[in-house]
Design an enzyme around this catalytic site. Structure first.
Site, PDB file in Angstrom:
ATOM      1  N   GLY A  44     -36.417 -20.478   4.748  1.00 38.07           N
ATOM      2  CA  GLY A  44     -35.283 -21.288   4.296  1.00 38.07           C
ATOM      3  C   GLY A  44     -34.592 -20.687   3.095  1.00 38.07           C
ATOM      4  O   GLY A  44     -34.131 -21.413   2.210  1.00 38.07           O
ATOM      5  N   HIS A  45     -34.476 -19.364   3.051  1.00 35.73           N
ATOM      6  CA  HIS A  45     -33.965 -18.687   1.857  1.00 35.73           C
ATOM      7  C   HIS A  45     -32.483 -18.913   1.608  1.00 35.73           C
ATOM      8  O   HIS A  45     -31.985 -18.602   0.531  1.00 35.73           O
ATOM      9  CB  HIS A  45     -34.221 -17.181   1.959  1.00 35.73           C
ATOM     10  CG  HIS A  45     -33.340 -16.476   2.940  1.00 35.73           C
ATOM     11  ND1 HIS A  45     -33.519 -16.556   4.300  1.00 35.73           N
ATOM     12  CD2 HIS A  45     -32.244 -15.678   2.761  1.00 35.73           C
ATOM     13  CE1 HIS A  45     -32.599 -15.844   4.914  1.00 35.73           C
ATOM     14  NE2 HIS A  45     -31.821 -15.289   4.003  1.00 35.73           N
ATOM     15  N   VAL A  86     -33.005 -24.773  -2.333  1.00 32.88           N
ATOM     16  CA  VAL A  86     -34.337 -24.505  -2.869  1.00 32.88           C
ATOM     17  C   VAL A  86     -34.793 -23.086  -2.544  1.00 32.88           C
ATOM     18  O   VAL A  86     -35.273 -22.348  -3.409  1.00 32.88           O
ATOM     19  CB  VAL A  86     -35.346 -25.533  -2.322  1.00 32.88           C
ATOM     20  CG1 VAL A  86     -36.775 -25.147  -2.703  1.00 32.88           C
ATOM     21  CG2 VAL A  86     -35.016 -26.920  -2.848  1.00 32.88           C
ATOM     22  N   TYR A 130     -37.194 -38.357   7.969  1.00 33.44           N
ATOM     23  CA  TYR A 130     -37.414 -37.147   7.180  1.00 33.44           C
ATOM     24  C   TYR A 130     -38.675 -37.293   6.329  1.00 33.44           C
ATOM     25  O   TYR A 130     -39.508 -36.379   6.247  1.00 33.44           O
ATOM     26  CB  TYR A 130     -36.198 -36.889   6.296  1.00 33.44           C
ATOM     27  CG  TYR A 130     -36.306 -35.691   5.388  1.00 33.44           C
ATOM     28  CD1 TYR A 130     -36.131 -34.403   5.880  1.00 33.44           C
ATOM     29  CD2 TYR A 130     -36.566 -35.843   4.025  1.00 33.44           C
ATOM     30  CE1 TYR A 130     -36.222 -33.294   5.039  1.00 33.44           C
ATOM     31  CE2 TYR A 130     -36.656 -34.752   3.179  1.00 33.44           C
ATOM     32  CZ  TYR A 130     -36.481 -33.480   3.693  1.00 33.44           C
ATOM     33  OH  TYR A 130     -36.580 -32.391   2.866  1.00 33.44           O
ATOM     34  N   HIS A 154     -25.214 -34.666  -2.095  1.00 32.56           N
ATOM     35  CA  HIS A 154     -25.865 -35.654  -2.932  1.00 32.56           C
ATOM     36  C   HIS A 154     -24.982 -35.952  -4.143  1.00 32.56           C
ATOM     37  O   HIS A 154     -23.877 -35.438  -4.257  1.00 32.56           O
ATOM     38  CB  HIS A 154     -27.254 -35.159  -3.325  1.00 32.56           C
ATOM     39  CG  HIS A 154     -28.194 -35.060  -2.161  1.00 32.56           C
ATOM     40  ND1 HIS A 154     -28.813 -33.887  -1.776  1.00 32.56           N
ATOM     41  CD2 HIS A 154     -28.599 -35.993  -1.266  1.00 32.56           C
ATOM     42  CE1 HIS A 154     -29.569 -34.097  -0.719  1.00 32.56           C
ATOM     43  NE2 HIS A 154     -29.453 -35.368  -0.382  1.00 32.56           N
TER      44      HIS A 154
END
Length: 319
Positions: free
Chosen positions: A17-18, A22, A142, A185
């Protein structure tokens, strides 16, 4: 093992997930220390495919793994695609954790979220609150997937002695954030709205709720630094919260955002819209005991993020 030992030994660390908020921060932090970081895009490696993940791990044999890949989204996306959220996240976690253990990876760091905690958890939220009450309904799919990931790490730790730790970050923001209207967000959402209001010379910006709700925010590079500290100094089976230890009201946040973006108009709070949870902050005593503390204040972090936003606006996720 220290990060420097991976560099000295020429060992690689895989960041799953680079490209996300995050994962990108973790990649920056590891690269800055001289680590050989393995990455794959979704087009190159579908983490929901067990065969593809097993083949990748068998070929590359990473010495350690940071699992930051996940299917994420806002309230609307969670409500519209609950099956996608629980299925894809369960598949990603199961495939990566199992493959890492099978090829003899020395350590795995699983990144979760503070949404795993009960909706009415005590504040600040201690790690022991996990599974003590009902979840927030809007993101339960989730959250349940992430809880399963935590339990899988604990099970592999217990049965196989696999060094898999689970970290639960609070609300994160920073370079690489999502500024789309639907999925962003609160910080990227407000930043974009105040930025556009200034450019369009609007008289006011409307903010949902009374402004009284309290939230905790952490710059994503501080999260990455905390994750590296845990990687080096923690091998326990229990989860570790990652947060700033400080909270701010949405009213204070909006005022800070106006100052950072240069918006000089009025801030109007729409009390007809929901505030959400009155207060949400995580207990970080476990993390603090490892010798970590955040480097950015909220004001500094917002200023740095806004500079990044303006410098990269052509490539920022806006639609």
């Amino acid at each position: 093992m220290k990060i420097v030992d991976y560099v000295t030994a020429g060992k690689s660390i895989y960041v799953a997930g680079h490209r996300g908020l995050v994962g990108a921060a973790l990649t920056r932090a590891l690269t800055a220390k001289g680590v050989h970081v393995l990455t794959r895009t979704h087009a190159e490696l579908d983490l929901t495919s067990q065969d593809a993940v097993r083949n990748f791990f068998a070929a590359e044999k990473p010495a350690a793994v940071f699992l930051a890949a996940a299917k994420v989204g806002g309230i609307r996306a969670n409500d519209a695609y609950p099956a996608d959220f629980i299925r894809d996240n369960l598949l990603i976690q199961t495939n990566v954790i199992d493959a890492a253990r099978n090829v003899g990876a020395e350590k795995l760091v699983f990144l979760g979220s503070s949404c795993i905690y009960p909706r009415m958890a005590p504040q600040p939220i201690p790690e022991e609150s996990l599974l003590t009450g009902p979840l927030e309904e809007t993101n339960q799919w989730y959250a349940i997937a992430k809880i399963a990931g935590i339990k899988m790490c604990q099970a592999y730790h217990r049965q196989y002695g696999f060094s898999a730790i689970s970290l639960m970050p609070t609300n994160l923001y920073g370079p690489g954030d999502n500024f789309t209207p639907v999925n962003s967000h609160v910080i990227p959402g407000l930043m974009r709205r105040f930025h556009e209001a200034r450019l369009e010379n609007r008289d006011s910006v409307s903010v949902w709720g009374t402004g009284n709700a309290l939230r905790e925010f952490l710059h994503v590079d501080d999260m990455a630094a905390a994750a590296l500290v845990c990687f080096e100094r923690y091998d326990g089976g229990e989860i570790v919260n990652i947060g700033s230890g400080e909270e701010v009201s949405i009213r204070e946040l909006a005022a800070l955002m106006a100052k950072v973006t240069g918006f000089a108009g009025r801030i109007v709070f729409d009390a007809s819209k929901p505030d959400g949870t009155p207060r949400k902050i995580v207990d970080i005593k476990r993390l603090s005991s490892l010798g970590w503390k955040p480097r950015h204040t909220l004001a500094e972090g917002l200023e740095q993020t806004y500079r990044w936003f303006c410098d990269n606006i052509a490539s920022v996720r806006m639609a």
